[in-house]
Design a protein around this motif. Sequence first.
Motif, mmCIF file in Angstrom:
data_model
loop_
_atom_site.group_PDB
_atom_site.id
_atom_site.type_symbol
_atom_site.label_atom_id
_atom_site.label_comp_id
_atom_site.label_asym_id
_atom_site.label_seq_id
_atom_site.Cartn_x
_atom_site.Cartn_y
_atom_site.Cartn_z
ATOM 1 N N PRO A 235 -3.276 11.941 8.696
ATOM 2 C CA PRO A 235 -3.735 13.186 9.449
ATOM 3 C C PRO A 235 -3.490 12.660 10.915
ATOM 4 N N SER A 236 -2.698 13.695 11.624
ATOM 5 C CA SER A 236 -2.567 13.529 12.861
ATOM 6 C C SER A 236 -4.110 13.859 13.545
ATOM 7 N N GLU A 237 -4.574 14.061 15.045
ATOM 8 C CA GLU A 237 -5.493 14.017 15.560
ATOM 9 C C GLU A 237 -5.435 15.578 15.313
ATOM 10 N N ALA A 238 -4.329 16.434 15.884
ATOM 11 C CA ALA A 238 -4.212 17.656 15.361
ATOM 12 C C ALA A 238 -4.359 18.449 14.001
ATOM 13 N N GLN A 239 -4.197 17.582 13.572
ATOM 14 C CA GLN A 239 -4.210 17.879 11.758
ATOM 15 C C GLN A 239 -5.674 17.946 11.503
ATOM 16 N N PHE A 240 -5.702 16.388 12.095
ATOM 17 C CA PHE A 240 -7.990 16.501 11.508
ATOM 18 C C PHE A 240 -9.098 17.312 12.191
ATOM 19 N N ALA A 241 -7.909 18.134 13.490
ATOM 20 C CA ALA A 241 -8.611 19.122 14.180
ATOM 21 C C ALA A 241 -9.340 20.306 13.769
ATOM 22 N N THR A 242 -7.838 20.535 12.986
ATOM 23 C CA THR A 242 -7.337 22.081 12.645
ATOM 24 C C THR A 242 -8.847 22.306 11.080
ATOM 25 N N ILE B 53 -10.871 20.098 10.162
ATOM 26 C CA ILE B 53 -12.853 20.262 10.395
ATOM 27 C C ILE B 53 -13.243 21.942 10.871
ATOM 28 N N SER B 54 -12.020 22.474 11.591
ATOM 29 C CA SER B 54 -12.895 23.445 12.623
ATOM 30 C C SER B 54 -12.561 24.285 11.251
ATOM 31 N N LEU B 55 -12.799 24.220 10.034
ATOM 32 C CA LEU B 55 -12.865 24.840 8.872
ATOM 33 C C LEU B 55 -14.254 25.311 8.672
ATOM 34 N N PHE B 56 -14.886 24.671 9.119
ATOM 35 C CA PHE B 56 -16.819 23.786 8.684
ATOM 36 C C PHE B 56 -17.678 24.386 9.635
ATOM 37 N N PRO B 57 -18.424 24.881 9.102
ATOM 38 C CA PRO B 57 -19.839 25.300 10.491
ATOM 39 C C PRO B 57 -19.965 24.221 11.141
ATOM 40 N N VAL B 58 -21.178 24.417 12.394
ATOM 41 C CA VAL B 58 -20.958 23.390 13.652
ATOM 42 C C VAL B 58 -21.631 22.166 12.487
ATOM 43 N N ASP B 59 -22.611 22.593 12.350
ATOM 44 C CA ASP B 59 -23.787 21.527 11.469
ATOM 45 C C ASP B 59 -23.093 20.200 10.927
ATOM 46 N N GLU B 60 -21.989 21.088 9.627
ATOM 47 C CA GLU B 60 -20.826 20.121 9.217
ATOM 48 C C GLU B 60 -19.958 19.180 10.045
ATOM 49 N N GLN B 61 -19.465 19.773 10.595
ATOM 50 C CA GLN B 61 -18.665 19.086 12.216
ATOM 51 C C GLN B 61 -19.036 18.050 12.904
ATOM 52 N N ILE C 124 -19.564 14.829 10.920
ATOM 53 C CA ILE C 124 -18.216 14.502 10.550
ATOM 54 C C ILE C 124 -18.298 13.684 11.825
ATOM 55 N N THR C 125 -18.482 14.328 12.831
ATOM 56 C CA THR C 125 -18.092 13.108 13.618
ATOM 57 C C THR C 125 -18.962 12.066 14.488
ATOM 58 N N ARG C 126 -20.375 12.395 13.548
ATOM 59 C CA ARG C 126 -21.191 10.984 14.439
ATOM 60 C C ARG C 126 -20.507 10.164 13.873
ATOM 61 N N TYR C 127 -19.862 9.808 12.894
ATOM 62 C CA TYR C 127 -19.176 8.659 12.876
ATOM 63 C C TYR C 127 -18.618 7.602 13.829
ATOM 64 N N ILE C 128 -18.422 6.979 13.911
ATOM 65 C CA ILE C 128 -17.660 6.003 15.157
ATOM 66 C C ILE C 128 -16.103 5.835 14.617
ATOM 67 N N LYS C 129 -16.218 4.897 13.176
ATOM 68 C CA LYS C 129 -14.534 5.036 13.312
ATOM 69 C C LYS C 129 -14.042 5.931 12.147
ATOM 70 N N PHE C 130 -12.456 6.275 12.878
ATOM 71 C CA PHE C 130 -12.152 6.900 12.690
ATOM 72 C C PHE C 130 -12.297 7.172 10.372
ATOM 73 N N GLU C 131 -11.349 6.026 10.032
ATOM 74 C CA GLU C 131 -11.726 6.250 8.471
ATOM 75 C C GLU C 131 -13.401 6.392 8.108
ATOM 76 N N ASP C 132 -14.061 6.310 8.147
ATOM 77 C CA ASP C 132 -15.535 6.945 8.342
ATOM 78 C C ASP C 132 -15.142 8.722 8.144
ATOM 79 N N LYS C 133 -15.024 9.118 9.683
ATOM 80 C CA LYS C 133 -14.492 10.269 9.789
ATOM 81 C C LYS C 133 -14.411 11.155 8.662
#
Length: 260
Positions: free
Chosen positions: A17-24, A26-34, A37-46
């Motif tokens: 995904p592009s950054e915009a697709q990824f952001a779209t 991830i926005s489907l989920f509750p804040v705690d789930e977001q 997900i974003t606590r990971y450093i590497k994009f592949e882990d995210k």
Amino acid sequence: MKNGVRRWLINVSQWNPSEAQFATVISLFPVDEQTAITRYIKFEDKKRALVSRLLQYSLVHEVLGIPFDKIIIHRTAEGKPYLINTIDFPISNFNFNVSHHGDYVGIASEPLCLVGLDIVSITTPKQETELEFINNFSPYLTALEWKNVSHAGSSEEMLAEFYRYWCLKEAFVKAIGAGLGYGLHRLEFHHTNWTGISVYIDGFESKKWRFSLSKLDEKHWASIARGLPHEADELCCSNLSLPELGFTFRTMEELISNVR
């Protein structure tokens, strides 16, 4: 298949995904789930973490019919996800488990039995030989398992044999919701060419568990552990005897479209 049994896999290497697709997504989920997900450093882990969440929410939505934005999933201290929403009979013990390693993220669910899933990617060690790598885990293998690993053939075959045992042990521990403190050396797996798999716990064969091992491709294996809960009734016991389902490959595109 409305009985609550699912076996889904996604090849994450095929989703870029592009950054915009990824952001779209991830926005489907509750804040705690977001945040998780974003606590990971590497994009592949995210990406793997996001795919894992999408599999969980999509599966719950499909099986139980709960609206996506009403689903509440928490995790035990050991990391096993569980559903907070109320579930009615006949799938009152509905539970699921996720795993990701290498190119794959997967999920398995059961309506009555406990379920654990583990995926392994057979990766050649970079800083040591295959045998040195395997030796690091020898305390977690029984004498029989270690014998089978050491007699598997070439160093590559030994590594693959080790990973198959490790995959089964992890699936069992994840099914019961135990953490790293569970002694993996207590588990000994018996098999015939990796079929008819059974487990001995502390030296005694357990009839309360069924296992399957699937080769996903040349480098990846997945194992499913299904077991009886402590208060198993006749229906649950009969459910355990059902044959294991194969995996269904899903795509991110179809899961995302189902949410929308």
